[in-house]
Design a protein around this motif. Structure first.
Motif, PDB file in Angstrom:
ATOM      1  N   GLU A  22       5.446   0.833   0.139  1.00  0.00           N
ATOM      2  CA  GLU A  22       3.784   0.440  -0.301  1.00  0.00           C
ATOM      3  C   GLU A  22       2.550   0.474   1.403  1.00  0.00           C
ATOM      4  N   THR A  24      -1.549   0.268   1.762  1.00  0.00           N
ATOM      5  CA  THR A  24      -3.222   0.217   1.373  1.00  0.00           C
ATOM      6  C   THR A  24      -3.743   0.516   2.829  1.00  0.00           C
ATOM      7  N   GLN A  28      -7.427   3.606  -0.989  1.00  0.00           N
ATOM      8  CA  GLN A  28      -6.198   4.280  -0.962  1.00  0.00           C
ATOM      9  C   GLN A  28      -4.851   3.747  -0.968  1.00  0.00           C
ATOM     10  N   ALA A  29      -4.368   3.654  -2.002  1.00  0.00           N
ATOM     11  CA  ALA A  29      -2.971   3.173  -1.943  1.00  0.00           C
ATOM     12  C   ALA A  29      -1.775   3.788  -1.198  1.00  0.00           C
ATOM     13  N   TYR A  30      -0.687   4.200  -0.416  1.00  0.00           N
ATOM     14  CA  TYR A  30       0.307   5.107  -0.430  1.00  0.00           C
ATOM     15  C   TYR A  30       1.109   4.559  -0.525  1.00  0.00           C
ATOM     16  N   THR A  31       2.534   5.783  -0.466  1.00  0.00           N
ATOM     17  CA  THR A  31       3.861   5.331  -1.108  1.00  0.00           C
ATOM     18  C   THR A  31       4.594   6.701  -0.146  1.00  0.00           C
ATOM     19  N   ALA A  72      -0.076   9.626  -2.615  1.00  0.00           N
ATOM     20  CA  ALA A  72      -0.999   9.058  -2.546  1.00  0.00           C
ATOM     21  C   ALA A  72      -1.858   9.250  -4.169  1.00  0.00           C
ATOM     22  N   GLN A  73      -1.764   8.525  -4.802  1.00  0.00           N
ATOM     23  CA  GLN A  73      -2.222   8.341  -6.448  1.00  0.00           C
ATOM     24  C   GLN A  73      -1.447   9.068  -7.236  1.00  0.00           C
ATOM     25  N   GLY A  74       0.047   9.959  -6.822  1.00  0.00           N
ATOM     26  CA  GLY A  74       1.328  10.834  -7.260  1.00  0.00           C
ATOM     27  C   GLY A  74       1.336  11.666  -7.252  1.00  0.00           C
ATOM     28  N   GLN A  75       0.489  12.281  -6.090  1.00  0.00           N
ATOM     29  CA  GLN A  75       0.214  13.722  -4.724  1.00  0.00           C
ATOM     30  C   GLN A  75       0.762  13.430  -3.741  1.00  0.00           C
TER      31      GLN A  75
END
Length: 145
Positions: A22, A24, A28-31, A72-75
């Motif tokens: 994870e 940031t 924006q937060a990224y996975t 990012a944000q589930g996308q």
């Protein structure tokens, strides 16, 4: 010898990620998730000898790699997804048809990928800095001022 490309397969060695991170960047937060994957190429040949019957031979080569997927944000963000490491290719041959050898080859490739799991996790952990640099580059292109 006349080679015939029997098939090309892309197999995920594991359905669960070998590593996730994870981070940031900006607002924006990224996975980032990392998986091992392999692709196997089969070539079936039938050597011809004048005094005996032809016995088919299956030759194969496998490429094992570590792939990165970013969301990012589930996308999904496909622009940052890529192969981050490739292991040395694995190859071999079996007497008989490629269809008959497929399960043996798949098992051998799975053992090879499993034996390199610790190295794959290490590569995935080290990729965080590379991903941050890629995000910085994209942000530098899009932020004005």
């Amino acid at each position: 010898m006349l080679p015939i490309l029997a098939s090309v397969a892309a197999l995920a060695a594991s359905s669960t990620p070998i590593h996730s991170a994870e981070l940031t960047h900006g607002a924006q937060a990224y996975t980032a998730s990392y998986h091992t994957a392999s692709s196997v190429r089969f070539t079936q040949v039938e050597p011809r000898f004048g005094n005996r019957n032809a016995i088919p031979v299956c030759r194969w080569q496998a490429d094992v790699r570590v792939d990165r997927a970013v969301a990012a944000q589930g996308q999904s963000v496909p622009a940052f997804g890529k192969a981050v490491h490739r292991f040395a290719p694995l190859s071999g041959s079996y007497a008989g048809t490629c269809a008959a050898a497929r399960s043996q080859v798949d098992a051998e490739v799975a053992r090879y990928a499993s034996a390199r799991n610790a190295e794959a996790v290490s590569v995935a952990q080290q990729d965080r800095a590379v991903l941050v640099n890629e995000l910085d580059s994209v942000r530098a292109l899009t932020v004005k001022g």
